[in-house]
Design a protein around this motif. Structure first.
Motif, short mmCIF file in Angstrom:
data_model
loop_
_atom_site.label_atom_id
_atom_site.label_comp_id
_atom_site.label_asym_id
_atom_site.label_seq_id
_atom_site.Cartn_x
_atom_site.Cartn_y
_atom_site.Cartn_z
N HIS A 1 0.84 -1.19 0.00
CA HIS A 1 0.00 0.00 0.00
C HIS A 1 0.88 1.25 0.00
O HIS A 1 1.91 1.29 0.67
CB HIS A 1 -0.91 0.02 1.22
N GLU A 2 0.45 2.24 -0.74
CA GLU A 2 1.16 3.51 -0.79
C GLU A 2 0.26 4.62 -0.25
O GLU A 2 -0.97 4.52 -0.33
CB GLU A 2 1.60 3.83 -2.23
N SER B 1 -2.13 7.57 0.14
CA SER B 1 -3.07 8.25 -0.75
C SER B 1 -2.90 9.75 -0.65
O SER B 1 -3.14 10.48 -1.61
CB SER B 1 -4.51 7.87 -0.38
N VAL C 1 -3.29 6.17 4.18
CA VAL C 1 -3.73 5.28 3.11
C VAL C 1 -5.25 5.21 3.13
O VAL C 1 -5.86 5.03 4.19
CB VAL C 1 -3.15 3.87 3.29
N TRP D 1 -9.43 -0.64 -0.21
CA TRP D 1 -8.10 -0.30 -0.70
C TRP D 1 -8.11 0.24 -2.13
O TRP D 1 -7.39 -0.26 -3.00
CB TRP D 1 -7.15 -1.50 -0.60
N GLN E 1 -6.85 2.18 -5.08
CA GLN E 1 -5.50 2.68 -5.36
C GLN E 1 -5.62 4.07 -5.97
O GLN E 1 -5.99 4.22 -7.13
CB GLN E 1 -4.77 1.73 -6.32
N LYS E 2 -5.31 5.10 -5.19
CA LYS E 2 -5.43 6.45 -5.73
C LYS E 2 -4.56 7.41 -4.94
O LYS E 2 -4.34 7.22 -3.75
CB LYS E 2 -6.89 6.91 -5.72
N ARG E 3 -4.09 8.41 -5.64
CA ARG E 3 -3.40 9.53 -5.00
C ARG E 3 -4.35 10.71 -5.00
O ARG E 3 -5.07 10.94 -5.98
CB ARG E 3 -2.12 9.89 -5.76
#
Length: 232
Positions: A161-162, A164, A210, A219, A221-223
């Protein structure tokens, strides 16, 4: 202004350790974030000038310190459930979830922040409040919630995980340091984590989160540029 964003943590000072600059930024943008704390920090390590205090006396002091930190950060709503510090995993789960859901529904919150499943550092209280916040949101008892964020942890990173969203604390370090100093009874723990607070430590520079759940999707996946992005 109607509150939209809620922070749900275990102890007074969690909010400043993990999200002081995010809170201050949201306030500056005109938001009115609210804070729920599961304990009053009555079992916090007692050192120095507070070593003689009873748990009840320490709890009262930490509530006062929380009020001082809140004033610095611009938080106007702080609620304490008052469960025993260090024993959150012994609280009746049904009751606990209902209390968290009641807080969320009271303010019709759209965005929630809490600890990740591992509590960030495997602290049992952190892990317990993470579980309760997650279960309250996923239970369907809190239909206003659209997003649930977790503070970044090594476990989340190892799972791929990165963040967000991240907030650089360096431009606001003086404010964060002032709020940390307000939690004076915990200054030894604070300095072990952040140093003497004179400078922003590079390894503690970012407050990162996150997005763990968004309108039924786990989860995503988005910035994001803002925690308010894509709210309905």
């Amino acid at each position: 202004m109607t509150p939209t964003i809620g922070f749900i943590y275990a102890h007074p000072d969690d909010e400043t350790f993990l999200s002081a600059c995010l809170i201050k930024q949201l306030v500056h943008e005109g938001e009115q974030p609210v804070l729920l704390l599961a304990t009053k920090g009555d079992a916090g390590k007692k050192n120095g000038y507070v070593a003689h205090l009873s748990n009840e006396e320490l709890a009262a002091l930490r509530v006062q310190e929380m009020e001082q930190a809140a004033e610095i950060l611009g938080l106007t709503v702080i609620e304490h459930l008052g469960h025993p510090d260090g024993k959150l995993n012994q609280v009746d789960e049904t009751l606990f979830i209902e209390q968290v859901a009641e807080f969320i529904n009271k303010y019709q919150l759209k965005v929630i922040f809490s600890f990740p499943e591992d509590g960030g550092n495997f602290h049992p209280d952190h892990m317990a409040i993470s579980k309760m916040a997650t279960l309250a949101v996923l239970s369907g008892k809190c239909p206003s919630v659209q997003k649930l964020y977790y503070c970044i942890s090594n476990t989340l990173l190892q799972q791929g995980h990165e963040p967000s969203i991240s907030v650089d604390t360096m431009p606001q370090w003086e404010i964060k340091a002032k709020a940390l100093r307000a939690h004076a009874s915990q200054i030894l723990a604070i300095e072990r984590y952040f140093g003497d607070l004179s400078l922003c430590p590079e390894n503690r520079r970012y407050e990162s989160f996150v997005l763990g759940w968004e309108r039924g999707v786990l989860w995503p996946q988005k910035r994001e540029l803002s925690v308010l992005d894509d709210l309905i």
